[in-house]
Design a protein around this motif. Structure first.
Motif, PDB file in Angstrom:
ATOM      1  N   CYS A   1      17.039  12.086   1.307  1.00 23.93           N
ATOM      2  CA  CYS A   1      15.601  12.110   1.551  1.00 23.93           C
ATOM      3  C   CYS A   1      15.294  12.975   2.771  1.00 23.93           C
ATOM      4  O   CYS A   1      16.171  13.289   3.570  1.00 23.93           O
ATOM      5  N   GLN A   2      14.035  13.316   2.906  1.00 25.84           N
ATOM      6  CA  GLN A   2      13.521  13.947   4.121  1.00 25.84           C
ATOM      7  C   GLN A   2      12.939  12.826   4.977  1.00 25.84           C
ATOM      8  O   GLN A   2      11.846  12.342   4.727  1.00 25.84           O
ATOM      9  N   TRP A   3      13.712  12.397   5.972  1.00 26.22           N
ATOM     10  CA  TRP A   3      13.426  11.171   6.703  1.00 26.22           C
ATOM     11  C   TRP A   3      12.290  11.359   7.692  1.00 26.22           C
ATOM     12  O   TRP A   3      12.308  12.276   8.513  1.00 26.22           O
ATOM     13  N   LEU A   4      11.326  10.473   7.668  1.00 26.46           N
ATOM     14  CA  LEU A   4      10.230  10.479   8.631  1.00 26.46           C
ATOM     15  C   LEU A   4      10.635   9.746   9.911  1.00 26.46           C
ATOM     16  O   LEU A   4      11.471   8.832   9.869  1.00 26.46           O
ATOM     17  N   PRO A   5      10.051  10.086  11.048  1.00 26.81           N
ATOM     18  CA  PRO A   5      10.248   9.269  12.248  1.00 26.81           C
ATOM     19  C   PRO A   5       9.823   7.824  11.980  1.00 26.81           C
ATOM     20  O   PRO A   5       8.784   7.573  11.369  1.00 26.81           O
ATOM     21  N   GLY A   6      10.646   6.880  12.404  1.00 23.52           N
ATOM     22  CA  GLY A   6      10.355   5.474  12.175  1.00 23.52           C
ATOM     23  C   GLY A   6      10.897   4.933  10.879  1.00 23.52           C
ATOM     24  O   GLY A   6      10.704   3.747  10.562  1.00 23.52           O
TER      25      GLY A   6
ATOM     26  N   ALA B   1       0.812  -1.211   0.000  1.00 23.86           N
ATOM     27  CA  ALA B   1       0.000   0.000   0.000  1.00 23.86           C
ATOM     28  C   ALA B   1       0.850   1.267   0.000  1.00 23.86           C
ATOM     29  O   ALA B   1       0.359   2.346  -0.323  1.00 23.86           O
ATOM     30  N   ILE B   2       2.121   1.152   0.343  1.00 21.52           N
ATOM     31  CA  ILE B   2       2.982   2.316   0.478  1.00 21.52           C
ATOM     32  C   ILE B   2       3.316   2.908  -0.898  1.00 21.52           C
ATOM     33  O   ILE B   2       3.409   2.201  -1.892  1.00 21.52           O
ATOM     34  N   ASN B   3       3.452   4.231  -0.936  1.00 22.74           N
ATOM     35  CA  ASN B   3       3.885   4.896  -2.166  1.00 22.74           C
ATOM     36  C   ASN B   3       5.345   4.553  -2.431  1.00 22.74           C
ATOM     37  O   ASN B   3       6.164   4.523  -1.510  1.00 22.74           O
ATOM     38  N   VAL B   4       5.693   4.275  -3.690  1.00 20.60           N
ATOM     39  CA  VAL B   4       7.049   3.842  -4.054  1.00 20.60           C
ATOM     40  C   VAL B   4       7.599   4.742  -5.155  1.00 20.60           C
ATOM     41  O   VAL B   4       6.915   5.013  -6.149  1.00 20.60           O
ATOM     42  N   VAL B   5       8.849   5.184  -4.962  1.00 24.73           N
ATOM     43  CA  VAL B   5       9.553   5.967  -5.978  1.00 24.73           C
ATOM     44  C   VAL B   5      10.840   5.227  -6.332  1.00 24.73           C
ATOM     45  O   VAL B   5      11.625   4.880  -5.447  1.00 24.73           O
ATOM     46  N   LEU B   6      11.050   4.983  -7.616  1.00 23.42           N
ATOM     47  CA  LEU B   6      12.269   4.340  -8.114  1.00 23.42           C
ATOM     48  C   LEU B   6      13.033   5.332  -8.975  1.00 23.42           C
ATOM     49  O   LEU B   6      12.486   5.884  -9.939  1.00 23.42           O
ATOM     50  N   ASP B   7      14.297   5.556  -8.628  1.00 25.84           N
ATOM     51  CA  ASP B   7      15.192   6.358  -9.444  1.00 25.84           C
ATOM     52  C   ASP B   7      16.232   5.420 -10.052  1.00 25.84           C
ATOM     53  O   ASP B   7      16.878   4.664  -9.332  1.00 25.84           O
ATOM     54  N   ASP B   8      16.411   5.480 -11.365  1.00 22.25           N
ATOM     55  CA  ASP B   8      17.331   4.559 -12.040  1.00 22.25           C
ATOM     56  C   ASP B   8      18.388   5.337 -12.824  1.00 22.25           C
ATOM     57  O   ASP B   8      18.732   4.984 -13.950  1.00 22.25           O
ATOM     58  N   LYS B   9      18.900   6.391 -12.198  1.00 21.50           N
ATOM     59  CA  LYS B   9      19.947   7.203 -12.803  1.00 21.50           C
ATOM     60  C   LYS B   9      21.201   7.156 -11.935  1.00 21.50           C
ATOM     61  O   LYS B   9      21.111   6.906 -10.725  1.00 21.50           O
ATOM     62  N   PRO B  10      22.382   7.394 -12.501  1.00 16.29           N
ATOM     63  CA  PRO B  10      23.627   7.293 -11.721  1.00 16.29           C
ATOM     64  C   PRO B  10      23.709   8.245 -10.536  1.00 16.29           C
ATOM     65  O   PRO B  10      24.285   7.908  -9.507  1.00 16.29           O
ATOM     66  N   SER B  11      23.137   9.431 -10.648  1.00 22.05           N
ATOM     67  CA  SER B  11      23.221  10.399  -9.561  1.00 22.05           C
ATOM     68  C   SER B  11      22.343   9.984  -8.389  1.00 22.05           C
ATOM     69  O   SER B  11      21.343   9.283  -8.553  1.00 22.05           O
ATOM     70  N   LEU B  12      22.745  10.424  -7.187  1.00 17.56           N
ATOM     71  CA  LEU B  12      21.980  10.105  -5.986  1.00 17.56           C
ATOM     72  C   LEU B  12      20.742  10.985  -5.878  1.00 17.56           C
ATOM     73  O   LEU B  12      20.706  12.108  -6.400  1.00 17.56           O
ATOM     74  N   LEU B  13      19.756  10.477  -5.199  1.00 20.18           N
ATOM     75  CA  LEU B  13      18.577  11.275  -4.882  1.00 20.18           C
ATOM     76  C   LEU B  13      18.971  12.486  -4.046  1.00 20.18           C
ATOM     77  O   LEU B  13      19.967  12.466  -3.327  1.00 20.18           O
ATOM     78  N   GLN B  14      18.152  13.513  -4.113  1.00 14.54           N
ATOM     79  CA  GLN B  14      18.365  14.728  -3.332  1.00 14.54           C
ATOM     80  C   GLN B  14      17.158  14.963  -2.430  1.00 14.54           C
ATOM     81  O   GLN B  14      16.013  14.803  -2.852  1.00 14.54           O
ATOM     82  N   ALA B  15      17.440  15.367  -1.187  1.00  7.30           N
ATOM     83  CA  ALA B  15      16.391  15.487  -0.186  1.00  7.30           C
ATOM     84  C   ALA B  15      15.274  16.436  -0.618  1.00  7.30           C
ATOM     85  O   ALA B  15      14.102  16.208  -0.308  1.00  7.30           O
ATOM     86  N   LYS B  16      15.605  17.499  -1.320  1.00  9.70           N
ATOM     87  CA  LYS B  16      14.584  18.475  -1.715  1.00  9.70           C
ATOM     88  C   LYS B  16      13.520  17.852  -2.612  1.00  9.70           C
ATOM     89  O   LYS B  16      12.382  18.364  -2.688  1.00  9.70           O
ATOM     90  N   ASN B  17      13.876  16.739  -3.277  1.00  5.26           N
ATOM     91  CA  ASN B  17      12.935  16.075  -4.181  1.00  5.26           C
ATOM     92  C   ASN B  17      12.272  14.847  -3.556  1.00  5.26           C
ATOM     93  O   ASN B  17      11.452  14.210  -4.226  1.00  5.26           O
ATOM     94  N   CYS B  18      12.609  14.524  -2.319  1.00  8.48           N
ATOM     95  CA  CYS B  18      12.189  13.248  -1.734  1.00  8.48           C
ATOM     96  C   CYS B  18      11.603  13.442  -0.332  1.00  8.48           C
ATOM     97  O   CYS B  18      12.234  13.099   0.679  1.00  8.48           O
ATOM     98  N   PRO B  19      10.400  13.979  -0.235  1.00  7.95           N
ATOM     99  CA  PRO B  19       9.783  14.173   1.078  1.00  7.95           C
ATOM    100  C   PRO B  19       9.186  12.882   1.634  1.00  7.95           C
ATOM    101  O   PRO B  19       8.974  11.908   0.912  1.00  7.95           O
ATOM    102  N   HIS B  20       8.952  12.888   2.945  1.00  7.31           N
ATOM    103  CA  HIS B  20       8.180  11.837   3.619  1.00  7.31           C
ATOM    104  C   HIS B  20       8.755  10.447   3.404  1.00  7.31           C
ATOM    105  O   HIS B  20       8.042   9.492   3.105  1.00  7.31           O
ATOM    106  N   ALA B  21      10.065  10.305   3.579  1.00  5.29           N
ATOM    107  CA  ALA B  21      10.702   9.007   3.361  1.00  5.29           C
ATOM    108  C   ALA B  21      10.458   8.074   4.534  1.00  5.29           C
ATOM    109  O   ALA B  21      10.861   8.357   5.663  1.00  5.29           O
TER     110      ALA B  21
END
Length: 205
Positions: free
Chosen positions: A113-118, A77-97
């Motif tokens: 990522c913007q890390w959630l509690p837990g 049920a969880i929302n899933v984001v897959l990035d398949d590029k050589p560069s790393l993800l950036q927190a500004k683009n990745c909320p509610h991790a």
């Protein structure tokens, strides 16, 4: 042992490290784990592959990260984001991790990522768990914990790629709700007692 008596089989004790920069950090990990377990883990699962599509070991692990994302997109049920590029993800683009798996920034934490509690997160690279007690350390484990992640794993020395749990096994088992994170780690780690350790409340489910 050939007796056939299950009581004669040596037992493995599943452990994870309750550790961090300070005792307060460890207490926070436990308290957050208890609270989030009561309310459930909500947010987004981020999988950061590298765009490798060959047949070597690195490409096969990259494929496993993609397989983890595709499986969860279909079955969780969880929302899933897959990035398949050589560069790393950036927190500004990745909320509610809520979950994260990526690679391969060796002993150089990047705020991905913007890390959630837990949140449960691990970055596949060597030497990420050489210390949890140096506030200036640049590794992933210590910095994930500093940012509020309550479950992670890392290598205390060069483990080689095959020593890491496969994301396509680890994260579906974690999300099924039938196992604690310590049990998930021990069900999916290829080599018990090698150079990978798990950090977090072992009872967190």
């Amino acid at each position: 042992h050939q007796s056939g008596n299950a009581d004669d089989v040596p037992r493995a004790i599943m452990v994870s490290r309750l550790d961090g920069l300070t005792p307060d950090m460890v207490i926070h990990i436990i308290q957050t784990s208890i609270q989030v377990q009561k309310q459930g883990l909500h947010g987004t699962a981020y999988f950061d592959a590298r765009g490798l599509h060959g047949h070597d070991a690195y490409s096969l692990f990259d494929r496993d990260i993609r397989n983890a994302a595709r499986y969860l997109k279909k079955n969780a049920a969880i929302n899933v984001v897959l990035d398949d590029k050589p560069s790393l993800l950036q927190a500004k683009n990745c909320p509610h991790a809520a979950l994260y798996c990526g690679w391969y920034s060796v002993h150089h934490y990047v705020d991905s990522c913007q890390w959630l509690p837990g949140c449960v997160a691990y970055h596949v690279a060597s030497f990420e768990l050489t210390t949890l007690h140096n506030p200036a350390d640049t590794g992933w484990c210590i910095n994930l914990l500093k940012h509020g992640v309550v479950g992670t794993l890392g290598a205390v020395a060069e483990p080689y790629l095959q020593a890491f749990p496969r994301p396509s096994l680890f994260f579906p088992l974690l999300l099924c709700g039938k196992f604690t994170q310590a049990e998930v780690y021990f069900l999916t780690t290829p080599q018990v007692g090698w150079r990978i350790a798990y950090v977090g409340d072992p009872l967190y489910n």
